[in-house]
Write an enzyme that holds these catalytic residues in place. Structure first.
Site, PDB file in Angstrom:
ATOM      1  N   GLY A  19      39.590  39.961  35.717  1.00 19.59           N
ATOM      2  CA  GLY A  19      40.591  40.138  36.771  1.00 19.59           C
ATOM      3  C   GLY A  19      40.874  41.598  36.995  1.00 19.59           C
ATOM      4  N   MET A  23      47.303  47.745  39.119  1.00 17.50           N
ATOM      5  CA  MET A  23      47.852  48.279  37.868  1.00 17.50           C
ATOM      6  C   MET A  23      46.823  48.364  36.743  1.00 17.50           C
ATOM      7  SD  MET A  23      50.904  49.007  38.662  1.00 17.50           S
ATOM      8  CE  MET A  23      51.619  49.325  37.052  1.00 17.50           C
ATOM      9  N   ASP A 139      61.274  38.726  32.799  1.00 19.52           N
ATOM     10  CA  ASP A 139      60.425  38.753  33.994  1.00 19.52           C
ATOM     11  C   ASP A 139      59.666  37.423  34.143  1.00 19.52           C
ATOM     12  OD1 ASP A 139      59.410  39.866  36.320  1.00 19.52           O
ATOM     13  OD2 ASP A 139      57.780  40.922  35.312  1.00 19.52           O
TER      14      ASP A 139
END
Length: 428
Positions: A19, A23, A139
């Site tokens: 992936g 970032m 988060d």
């Protein structure tokens, strides 16, 4: 832009890119010492000494340190961390497919209610585990909840996690993803385990209703709604939602943390009742009548009365009409069935191989090992069943779980032995 794919990172042999985003990058790799596949996350962190790069590096290793101490089947395992040259990396368990909940949070691609509730249940238990060890995730959102090919949920990305008692400097400020923030995060107030429960409520709402509970144009307006406005019940967007599930989700989304459930364990316990609400064709039989009926079944010969009552609480009583498929060959399912009345046909590749009757059980392979069903089970006449899932039986006492798993395993062993005998006879 990241460099070309390396051959190795630390001791790990790189197999390919799993992936990639703005970032950083995740590689599929091989651990030559443990001899298994792992995932390695490498983040783009400029080595310029700026405040932003220092914070990014701190968040990166915060994930490795925090998640590395957690060991739960529904939390993505962090196995190792280090630096290769000046490039930090984290080694995690590999999840085939890199699939997250994100794609299932729209009206066009919703999961069946039962599967969605099982995912929420698993996440509630995982959060309870983390909270009891002093870790607040902060988060929780669909993209941070991975799904294995078997459908198991795994909470990931503890980059901004907070320890409830720590002498080290913590990552503070307005952190988290806006849509999934709690009212206390939106107001930069202290966070608690109930902060994660609010975010889980937002995820549950999206997963169940197919849309977010708070929709607004602009960041400020979104925060205002999170802090001040109550969402509509999920059932307004998906009418088949049981009232009990509506209540649980809205309870998670309470503005005041004191009005939310006390813990993830409490949420999981409340969700157990929802599985009964979702059971196909529930039968109106009193608990005492159910007990008297199943007490006579041979499966429960070694169970105490209290253990049988525990199993009944973790079960759904179902009926099926002649010709109904109970289990379909090739499907993933972890349900275990005990025939209360009636008979079923067992078919493999379209050929009938056996018939099971009152007191027999089936589905033990899927229940014990979460593999695809190896046969199709069809009702031969009016059928009454006791349906038990691994998710539900986990709510029973340890003694009851051990007894149930022992009998299930013995059933599997006897069935495999009979199959071996038939095969031996057919070759002689």
């Amino acid at each position: 832009m990241m460099a070309d794919q390396p051959e190795k990172i630390g001791k790990y042999e790189i197999l390919g890119i799993a992936g990639e985003g703005s970032m950083g990058r995740v590689y599929a790799a091989h651990d030559p010492f443990a001899d298994h596949k792992v995932a390695i996350k490498v983040q783009n962190i400029p080595d310029d000494g700026s405040g932003a790069s220092k914070l990014s590096r701190k968040m990166f290793f915060n994930e490795a340190h925090t998640a590395g101490e957690l060991d739960h089947p529904n939390i993505l395992a962090v196995l190792d961390a280090g630096e290769d040259g000046n490039e930090p990396y984290i080694v995690m368990e590999f999840v085939e497919g890199d699939n997250t909940l994100t794609e299932y949070c729209t009206e066009k691609n919703q999961l069946p209610l039962k599967q969605a509730v099982e995912i929420i249940y698993a996440c509630a238990k995982a959060l309870d585990y983390a909270h009891r060890r002093g870790v607040i995730h902060r988060d929780i959102k669909p993209s941070n909840i991975m799904l294995t090919p078997e459908g198991d949920a795994k909470i990931a990305d503890f980059g901004i996690a907070q320890r409830m008692s720590s002498d080290t400097t913590q990552i503070m400020g307005m952190l988290g993803s806006p849509r999934y923030m709690s009212p206390e995060q939106a107001q930069e107030l202290d966070t608690t385990p109930k902060t994660d429960l609010f975010s889980l409520g937002v995820v549950a709402y999206e997963l169940i209703a197919g849309r977010p509970p708070f929709i607004a144009k602009g960041f400020s307006r979104l925060l205002y709604k999170i802090v001040n406005e109550d969402p509509s019940p999920p059932s307004e967007h998906r009418p088949e939602i049981p009232p009990r599930l509506n209540t649980i989700i809205l309870g998670l989304l309470a503005k005041n943390p004191d009005d939310r459930p006390e813990s993830g364990r409490e949420v999981a316990s409340e969700l157990v009742a929802v599985f009964g609400d979702l059971a196909q064709e529930p039968v109106d039989i009193s608990e005492e009548d159910q007990f008297r009926i199943v007490r006579k079944l041979r499966f429960f010969n070694d169970f105490s009365d209290d253990e049988i009552r525990e199993v009944l609480k973790a079960s759904a009583w179902e009926t099926r009409a002649p010709g109904d498929e109970v289990i379909t060959e090739g499907e993933m399912d972890n349900s275990f069935y005990i025939i209360v009345d009636g008979a079923v046909s067992v078919r493999k590749h379209g050929n009938e191989i056996s018939t099971l009757t009152k007191g027999d059980c089936f589905g033990e392979m899927g229940y014990l090992s979460k593999i695809r069903r190896t046969a199709t089970i069809t009702a031969k006449d009016d059928l009454s069943l006791l349906k038990i899932t691994a998710t539900l039986i986990e709510q029973a006492s340890i003694t009851c779980q051990l007894r149930f798993n022992k009998v299930s395993l013995e059933t599997l062993i006897h069935r495999l032995a009979r199959t071996s005998e038939r095969l031996a006879m057919s070759t002689t």
